[in-house]
Write a protein that holds these residues in place. Structure first.
Motif, PDB file in Angstrom:
ATOM      1  N   LYS A 109       0.805  -1.216   0.000  1.00 23.72           N
ATOM      2  CA  LYS A 109       0.000   0.000   0.000  1.00 23.72           C
ATOM      3  C   LYS A 109       0.844   1.276   0.000  1.00 23.72           C
ATOM      4  CE  LYS A 109      -3.898   0.375   2.258  1.00 23.72           C
ATOM      5  NZ  LYS A 109      -4.985   0.340   3.260  1.00 23.72           N
ATOM      6  N   TYR A 110       1.980   1.225   0.658  1.00 27.32           N
ATOM      7  CA  TYR A 110       2.734   2.463   0.867  1.00 27.32           C
ATOM      8  C   TYR A 110       4.171   2.435   0.346  1.00 27.32           C
ATOM      9  CZ  TYR A 110      -1.175   2.869   4.101  1.00 27.32           C
ATOM     10  OH  TYR A 110      -2.435   2.882   4.648  1.00 27.32           O
ATOM     11  N   LEU A 113     -10.373   2.731  -5.742  1.00 31.55           N
ATOM     12  CA  LEU A 113      -9.833   3.897  -5.046  1.00 31.55           C
ATOM     13  C   LEU A 113     -10.333   5.149  -5.744  1.00 31.55           C
ATOM     14  CD1 LEU A 113      -6.038   3.028  -4.522  1.00 31.55           C
ATOM     15  CD2 LEU A 113      -7.808   3.094  -2.774  1.00 31.55           C
ATOM     16  N   HIS A 114     -10.372   6.244  -5.023  1.00 29.95           N
ATOM     17  CA  HIS A 114     -10.617   7.513  -5.702  1.00 29.95           C
ATOM     18  C   HIS A 114      -9.437   7.795  -6.617  1.00 29.95           C
ATOM     19  CE1 HIS A 114     -11.035  11.865  -6.304  1.00 29.95           C
ATOM     20  NE2 HIS A 114     -12.320  11.653  -6.095  1.00 29.95           N
ATOM     21  N   LYS A 145      -6.292   9.349  -5.062  1.00 28.69           N
ATOM     22  CA  LYS A 145      -5.482   8.453  -4.244  1.00 28.69           C
ATOM     23  C   LYS A 145      -4.746   7.436  -5.109  1.00 28.69           C
ATOM     24  CE  LYS A 145      -6.931   7.290  -0.157  1.00 28.69           C
ATOM     25  NZ  LYS A 145      -7.657   6.637   0.979  1.00 28.69           N
ATOM     26  N   GLN A 146      -5.404   6.973  -6.191  1.00 28.07           N
ATOM     27  CA  GLN A 146      -4.749   6.004  -7.061  1.00 28.07           C
ATOM     28  C   GLN A 146      -3.569   6.631  -7.794  1.00 28.07           C
ATOM     29  OE1 GLN A 146      -7.312   3.282  -9.031  1.00 28.07           O
ATOM     30  NE2 GLN A 146      -5.885   2.854 -10.692  1.00 28.07           N
ATOM     31  N   HIS A 187      -1.699   8.975  -6.631  1.00 26.30           N
ATOM     32  CA  HIS A 187      -0.641   9.112  -5.635  1.00 26.30           C
ATOM     33  C   HIS A 187       0.039   7.767  -5.381  1.00 26.30           C
ATOM     34  CE1 HIS A 187       1.506  10.487  -2.074  1.00 26.30           C
ATOM     35  NE2 HIS A 187       1.001   9.459  -1.409  1.00 26.30           N
ATOM     36  N   ARG A 188      -0.754   6.692  -5.282  1.00 26.47           N
ATOM     37  CA  ARG A 188      -0.206   5.371  -4.967  1.00 26.47           C
ATOM     38  C   ARG A 188       0.403   4.704  -6.194  1.00 26.47           C
ATOM     39  NH1 ARG A 188      -4.045   2.235  -1.196  1.00 26.47           N
ATOM     40  NH2 ARG A 188      -3.188   3.851   0.163  1.00 26.47           N
ATOM     41  N   ASN A 219      -4.192   0.517  -7.853  1.00 29.48           N
ATOM     42  CA  ASN A 219      -5.208   0.113  -6.884  1.00 29.48           C
ATOM     43  C   ASN A 219      -4.815  -1.260  -6.353  1.00 29.48           C
ATOM     44  OD1 ASN A 219      -7.442  -0.716  -5.449  1.00 29.48           O
ATOM     45  ND2 ASN A 219      -8.880  -0.574  -7.149  1.00 29.48           N
ATOM     46  N   PHE A 247     -14.227  11.539  -3.079  1.00 28.98           N
ATOM     47  CA  PHE A 247     -13.106  11.220  -2.208  1.00 28.98           C
ATOM     48  C   PHE A 247     -13.619  11.058  -0.786  1.00 28.98           C
ATOM     49  CE2 PHE A 247      -9.552  12.337   0.588  1.00 28.98           C
ATOM     50  CZ  PHE A 247      -8.591  11.469   0.103  1.00 28.98           C
ATOM     51  N   GLU A 265     -12.581  10.043   3.399  1.00 30.30           N
ATOM     52  CA  GLU A 265     -11.487   9.977   4.356  1.00 30.30           C
ATOM     53  C   GLU A 265     -11.120   8.521   4.611  1.00 30.30           C
ATOM     54  OE1 GLU A 265     -12.810  11.888   7.863  1.00 30.30           O
ATOM     55  OE2 GLU A 265     -13.197  13.816   6.897  1.00 30.30           O
ATOM     56  N   THR A 266      -9.899   8.289   5.069  1.00 30.96           N
ATOM     57  CA  THR A 266      -9.475   6.936   5.411  1.00 30.96           C
ATOM     58  C   THR A 266     -10.405   6.342   6.467  1.00 30.96           C
ATOM     59  OG1 THR A 266      -7.676   5.591   6.304  1.00 30.96           O
ATOM     60  CG2 THR A 266      -7.852   7.839   7.126  1.00 30.96           C
TER      61      THR A 266
END
Length: 228
Positions: A82-83, A118-119, A122-123, A125-126, A129, A156, A158-159
């Motif tokens: 994920k990160y 994913l939004h 966010k996708q 950025h990562r 998915n 979008f 929030e986590t």
């Protein structure tokens, strides 16, 4: 000799304990692999993951491959894909899920795998998915299709980390939509996600899938579920 040189300059180590992997091991050494906490849910109807959705949304079957413990080996693996851009770990674990479902037999009539989206922000950025990568690994084993864009996230959110059950539902209600078009005739869609806690995200996705056609059935499989 070439393999020894590659190991010297590009060592392959276990993602769980850091020990060097043998030529037959991948991602995890045998010792760490055996420590992954299997749920066995794929073998049992009315398992705890399935019961989470009773009275909320009609699911055919629900499974989660492993229990998720904080500070456990699986948490390391999830954080890595994920990160830390470790897409190979997600595909590796997806294959594991695929073998579980193939063993169980109930996924043999699945029409397609639909990863939880994913939004777009966010996708980007990562870079990917992670649910789609899990689905890719599963599809290799199950021999079925992946529809990576069948579901879209409308806004979008929030986590979900540290949110209560009610807050999690409020955070995702009406956030997903089916975009593949109406499905004529019977279809069995298998939702795929990484970690299932309260089931709010999968529940919202399932409601969206059920709008795709009158004869559509939906199941769900997560890599892990929160240990209780």
């Amino acid at each position: 000799m070439l393999q020894a040189l590659l190991q010297l300059f590009y060592p392959h180590v276990c993602e769980g304990c850091g020990r060097e992997l043998s030529s037959t091991e991948k991602i995890l050494c045998i010792r760490c692999d055996l420590q992954l906490p299997l749920t066995g849910f794929h073998k049992t109807a009315e398992n705890p993951a399935e019961r989470m959705f009773w009275g909320r949304v009609p699911m055919q079957r629900v499974s989660a491959g492993y229990f998720f413990y904080h500070q456990g080996i699986l948490q390391k693996l999830v954080h890595a894909f994920k990160y830390k851009k470790r897409s190979d770990i997600a595909i590796f674990l997806g294959r594991r899920l695929g073998f579980q479902l193939k063993e169980s037999g109930w996924a043999k009539d699945v029409t397609a795998l639909a990863p939880v989206p994913l939004h777009a922000m966010k996708q980007r950025h990562r870079g990917y998915n992670q649910a789609a990568l899990l689905a890719e690994g599963m599809a290799e084993v199950l021999g079925c299709r992946v529809w990576p864009h069948a579901l879209v996230r409308n806004a979008f959110t929030e986590t979900q980390t540290r949110k209560s059950r009610i807050d999690r539902w409020a955070n995702v209600e009406n956030m997903f939509a089916w975009k593949t078009g109406r499905l004529e005739g019977p279809a069995h869609i298998l939702l795929v996600d990484d970690v299932m806690t309260t089931g709010a995200t999968l529940e919202a996705c399932a409601h969206a899938v059920l709008q795709a056609g009158e004869a559509v059935r939906v199941s769900a499989c997560a890599l892990a579920c929160a240990a209780r």
